[in-house]
Design a protein around this motif. Structure first.
Motif, PDB file in Angstrom:
ATOM      1  N   GLU A  46      10.906   1.207 -21.517  1.00  0.00           N
ATOM      2  CA  GLU A  46       9.781   0.284 -21.378  1.00  0.00           C
ATOM      3  C   GLU A  46       9.692  -0.225 -19.941  1.00  0.00           C
ATOM      4  OE1 GLU A  46      11.310  -4.074 -22.678  1.00  0.00           O
ATOM      5  OE2 GLU A  46      10.853  -2.722 -24.328  1.00  0.00           O
ATOM      6  N   GLY A  47       8.477  -0.538 -19.539  1.00  0.00           N
ATOM      7  CA  GLY A  47       8.256  -1.002 -18.178  1.00  0.00           C
ATOM      8  C   GLY A  47       6.785  -0.944 -17.847  1.00  0.00           C
ATOM      9  N   ILE A  48       6.478  -0.887 -16.557  1.00  0.00           N
ATOM     10  CA  ILE A  48       5.097  -0.864 -16.087  1.00  0.00           C
ATOM     11  C   ILE A  48       4.872   0.412 -15.267  1.00  0.00           C
ATOM     12  CG2 ILE A  48       3.386  -2.041 -14.648  1.00  0.00           C
ATOM     13  CD1 ILE A  48       4.865  -4.652 -15.288  1.00  0.00           C
ATOM     14  N   ILE A  49       3.745   1.079 -15.521  1.00  0.00           N
ATOM     15  CA  ILE A  49       3.424   2.299 -14.790  1.00  0.00           C
ATOM     16  C   ILE A  49       3.164   1.944 -13.331  1.00  0.00           C
ATOM     17  CG2 ILE A  49       1.855   4.263 -14.578  1.00  0.00           C
ATOM     18  CD1 ILE A  49       3.520   4.359 -17.084  1.00  0.00           C
ATOM     19  N   ALA A  50       4.071   2.401 -12.444  1.00  0.00           N
ATOM     20  CA  ALA A  50       3.946   2.089 -11.020  1.00  0.00           C
ATOM     21  C   ALA A  50       3.194   3.168 -10.263  1.00  0.00           C
ATOM     22  CB  ALA A  50       5.337   1.910 -10.406  1.00  0.00           C
ATOM     23  N   ASP A  51       3.283   4.399 -10.762  1.00  0.00           N
ATOM     24  CA  ASP A  51       2.651   5.495 -10.027  1.00  0.00           C
ATOM     25  C   ASP A  51       2.424   6.674 -10.974  1.00  0.00           C
ATOM     26  OD1 ASP A  51       1.797   6.937  -7.572  1.00  0.00           O
ATOM     27  OD2 ASP A  51       3.557   8.161  -8.011  1.00  0.00           O
ATOM     28  N   ILE A  52       1.306   7.353 -10.810  1.00  0.00           N
ATOM     29  CA  ILE A  52       1.040   8.605 -11.515  1.00  0.00           C
ATOM     30  C   ILE A  52       0.916   9.671 -10.440  1.00  0.00           C
ATOM     31  CG2 ILE A  52      -0.653   9.890 -12.874  1.00  0.00           C
ATOM     32  CD1 ILE A  52      -1.211   7.340 -14.426  1.00  0.00           C
ATOM     33  N   SER A  53       1.929  10.531 -10.344  1.00  0.00           N
ATOM     34  CA  SER A  53       1.989  11.500  -9.256  1.00  0.00           C
ATOM     35  C   SER A  53       1.378  12.851  -9.592  1.00  0.00           C
ATOM     36  CB  SER A  53       3.444  11.696  -8.812  1.00  0.00           C
ATOM     37  OG  SER A  53       4.294  11.893  -9.914  1.00  0.00           O
ATOM     38  N   VAL A  54       1.137  13.131 -10.882  1.00  0.00           N
ATOM     39  CA  VAL A  54       0.474  14.376 -11.280  1.00  0.00           C
ATOM     40  C   VAL A  54      -0.794  14.012 -12.037  1.00  0.00           C
ATOM     41  CG1 VAL A  54       0.649  16.480 -12.652  1.00  0.00           C
ATOM     42  CG2 VAL A  54       2.640  15.658 -11.382  1.00  0.00           C
ATOM     43  N   PRO A  55      -1.963  14.274 -11.490  1.00  0.00           N
ATOM     44  CA  PRO A  55      -3.217  13.893 -12.152  1.00  0.00           C
ATOM     45  C   PRO A  55      -3.471  14.718 -13.403  1.00  0.00           C
ATOM     46  CG  PRO A  55      -3.680  15.176 -10.184  1.00  0.00           C
ATOM     47  CD  PRO A  55      -2.207  14.914 -10.172  1.00  0.00           C
ATOM     48  N   GLU A  56      -4.236  14.158 -14.331  1.00  0.00           N
ATOM     49  CA  GLU A  56      -4.553  14.892 -15.544  1.00  0.00           C
ATOM     50  C   GLU A  56      -5.396  16.124 -15.211  1.00  0.00           C
ATOM     51  OE1 GLU A  56      -8.447  12.709 -17.409  1.00  0.00           O
ATOM     52  OE2 GLU A  56      -6.511  11.773 -17.835  1.00  0.00           O
ATOM     53  N   GLY A  57      -5.185  17.142 -16.006  1.00  0.00           N
ATOM     54  CA  GLY A  57      -5.867  18.407 -15.774  1.00  0.00           C
ATOM     55  C   GLY A  57      -5.062  19.376 -14.933  1.00  0.00           C
ATOM     56  N   THR A  58      -3.922  18.915 -14.392  1.00  0.00           N
ATOM     57  CA  THR A  58      -3.089  19.787 -13.561  1.00  0.00           C
ATOM     58  C   THR A  58      -2.380  20.815 -14.430  1.00  0.00           C
ATOM     59  OG1 THR A  58      -2.718  17.988 -11.984  1.00  0.00           O
ATOM     60  CG2 THR A  58      -1.223  19.872 -11.873  1.00  0.00           C
ATOM     61  N   GLU A  59      -2.512  22.078 -14.060  1.00  0.00           N
ATOM     62  CA  GLU A  59      -1.888  23.167 -14.813  1.00  0.00           C
ATOM     63  C   GLU A  59      -0.592  23.607 -14.138  1.00  0.00           C
ATOM     64  OE1 GLU A  59      -4.822  26.216 -14.864  1.00  0.00           O
ATOM     65  OE2 GLU A  59      -6.127  25.180 -16.277  1.00  0.00           O
ATOM     66  N   GLY A  60       0.230  24.315 -14.908  1.00  0.00           N
ATOM     67  CA  GLY A  60       1.440  24.905 -14.350  1.00  0.00           C
ATOM     68  C   GLY A  60       2.452  23.895 -13.854  1.00  0.00           C
ATOM     69  N   VAL A  61       2.539  22.733 -14.506  1.00  0.00           N
ATOM     70  CA  VAL A  61       3.517  21.721 -14.103  1.00  0.00           C
ATOM     71  C   VAL A  61       4.881  22.117 -14.669  1.00  0.00           C
ATOM     72  CG1 VAL A  61       4.121  19.279 -14.108  1.00  0.00           C
ATOM     73  CG2 VAL A  61       1.702  19.967 -14.175  1.00  0.00           C
TER      74      VAL A  61
END
Length: 423
Positions: free
Chosen positions: A53-68
């Motif tokens: 649990e915590g707070i989302i500080a950063d989203i480094s891979v945007p949605e829709g990114t393939e081949g992660v």
């Protein structure tokens, strides 16, 4: 202390996936068990739950990114009260370190050259020793699809890395003949000959199907055995059972009854309920049947576990649920991975007979054709009967021809004398 959230392995065979959708945003508070994202694997779209649990500080891979790739940092979680701008730094630096190229050592006698002008540096920093182009996997895929030569693209990412935005606006150009990424996506000899066409990008599911079936045909020695089976008695029994089950809202299909017959035949001929592993043979005491279900963009095989010991009505209810959730992409990995044998029925399309490709690591698959009226010898006289052709594909490393023949005989008898399926 910030926590790096990484791309999870949602199945034992998953190596990469598509981050289909984020269900949280920077600043959102999450607790253990909260759904954070939807991730598309090669078989289904699955929900990704928060562990901490915590707070989302950063989203480094945007949605829709393939081949992660599995293990890639996709977001950062901060403790409550922590400075979000500082909390995201570790994850970002970790991602940069993972993607940063390792420079080749300079020759021992190489002279030290004067530093290049600042303006030129940004345009060439993506080139390392040997003119290797540094680009993200997604940028490479887009470049391959558009025919873009990455050697002429200026990178705007960390350390001059070429990213998605750099190639989306680039103009197509001839790619180097030896570019490995293009070789992986455009097979040698692929030509359109000027014929009007549309290019459709392969989904992760279609790529997996192509790879696994190619491996199966190349590595598994198939043997095919076909029998013709009278369906009249089974069709009559099905009609009687459906009449009796109508009040319960259950309707049996021929396929449900064939799943039961296949499972019972495997239990009767256990030498075919096996798996070849190289230096050992796994002999299963339970028959779990993988059933081929066509879904948009591919095929999936939900499993009816222990089908030999389930009633046909239970199999019918389970298959109805599994097939519906398969088409919605909502099956859990445990519901489509495994199985001791497979059933593929193309009778509803009017296909008379076909040979199915074994689904590794299984050792057999039953291919079912359409039931049709045919001249058939019954009690020494030529009559008209409803007959279907069934073809078993067997892994000859694990199953001998005689054992396969005994299995096909058992399957035929169970279908032609179907009371054994309900006894």
């Amino acid at each position: 202390m910030p926590i790096a959230i990484k791309m999870p392995a949602l199945s034992p065979t998953m190596e990469e996936g598509t981050l289909a959708k984020w269900l949280v945003k920077v600043g959102d508070k999450v607790s253990s068990g909260d759904i954070m994202a939807e991730i598309e694997t090669d078989k289904a779209t699955m929900e990704f739950e928060a562990v901490d649990e915590g707070i989302i500080a950063d989203i480094s891979v945007p949605e829709g990114t393939e081949g992660v790739k599995v293990g890639t940092v996709i977001a950062t979680l901060a403790e409550e009260g922590e400075d979000l701008s500082k909390a995201k730094a570790p994850a970002v630096e970790e991602a940069k370190a993972a993607s940063a190229p390792v420079a080749a050592p300079a020759p021992a006698q190489a002279p030290v050259s004067a530093p290049a002008p600042a303006k030129a540096a940004s345009a060439t920093v993506a080139k390392q020793s040997g003119d290797r182009v540094i680009a993200s996997p997604l940028a490479k895929r887009i470049a391959a699809e558009k025919g873009i030569d990455l050697a002429g693209v200026k990178g705007s990412g960390p350390n001059g890395r070429i990213v998605k935005a750099d190639v989306e606006g680039a103009k197509p150009g001839a790619a180097p003949a030896a570019a490995p990424v293009l070789a992986a996506h455009a097979p040698a000899g692929a030509q359109d000959f000027g014929i009007p066409h549309v290019e459709e990008k392969l989904s992760g599911m279609r790529k997996t199907i192509a790879r696994r079936l190619t491996e199966s045909k190349q590595q598994v020695p198939h043997i095919y055995l076909t029998v013709d089976i009278r369906l009249d008695a089974l069709l009559k029994l099905r009609a009687e059972l459906n009449s009796a089950l109508e009040a319960r809202g259950v309707k049996l299909s021929v396929n449900d009854m064939l799943i039961k017959a296949l499972a019972q035949a495997l239990l009767q001929v256990p030498s075919c309920n096996v798996q070849f592993t190289g230096d050992t043979l796994l002999k299963f005491s339970r028959a779990d049947i993988s059933v081929a279900v066509s879904i948009p963009g591919g095929l999936i095989t939900p499993i009816v576990a222990d089908a030999g010991n389930k009633t046909i009505s239970a199999i019918a209810s389970e298959m109805k649920d599994l097939a519906a959730r398969a088409r919605e992409g909502k099956l859990a990995p445990s519901e489509y991975q495994g199985g001791t044998a497979s059933l593929s029925n193309m009778g509803m399309y009017g296909i008379k007979q076909f040979e199915a490709i074994i689904n590794p690591p299984q050792a057999m698959i039953m291919a079912i054709g359409a039931g049709e009226k045919r001249p058939y010898v019954i009690d020494d006289s030529l009559q008209i009967a409803t007959v279907m052709s069934a073809t078993g594909s067997f892994d000859h490393r694990a199953i001998d021809g005689a054992d396969g023949a005994a299995f096909m005989k058992a399957f035929k008898e169970l279908v032609e004398k179907p009371l054994g399926l309900v006894a």
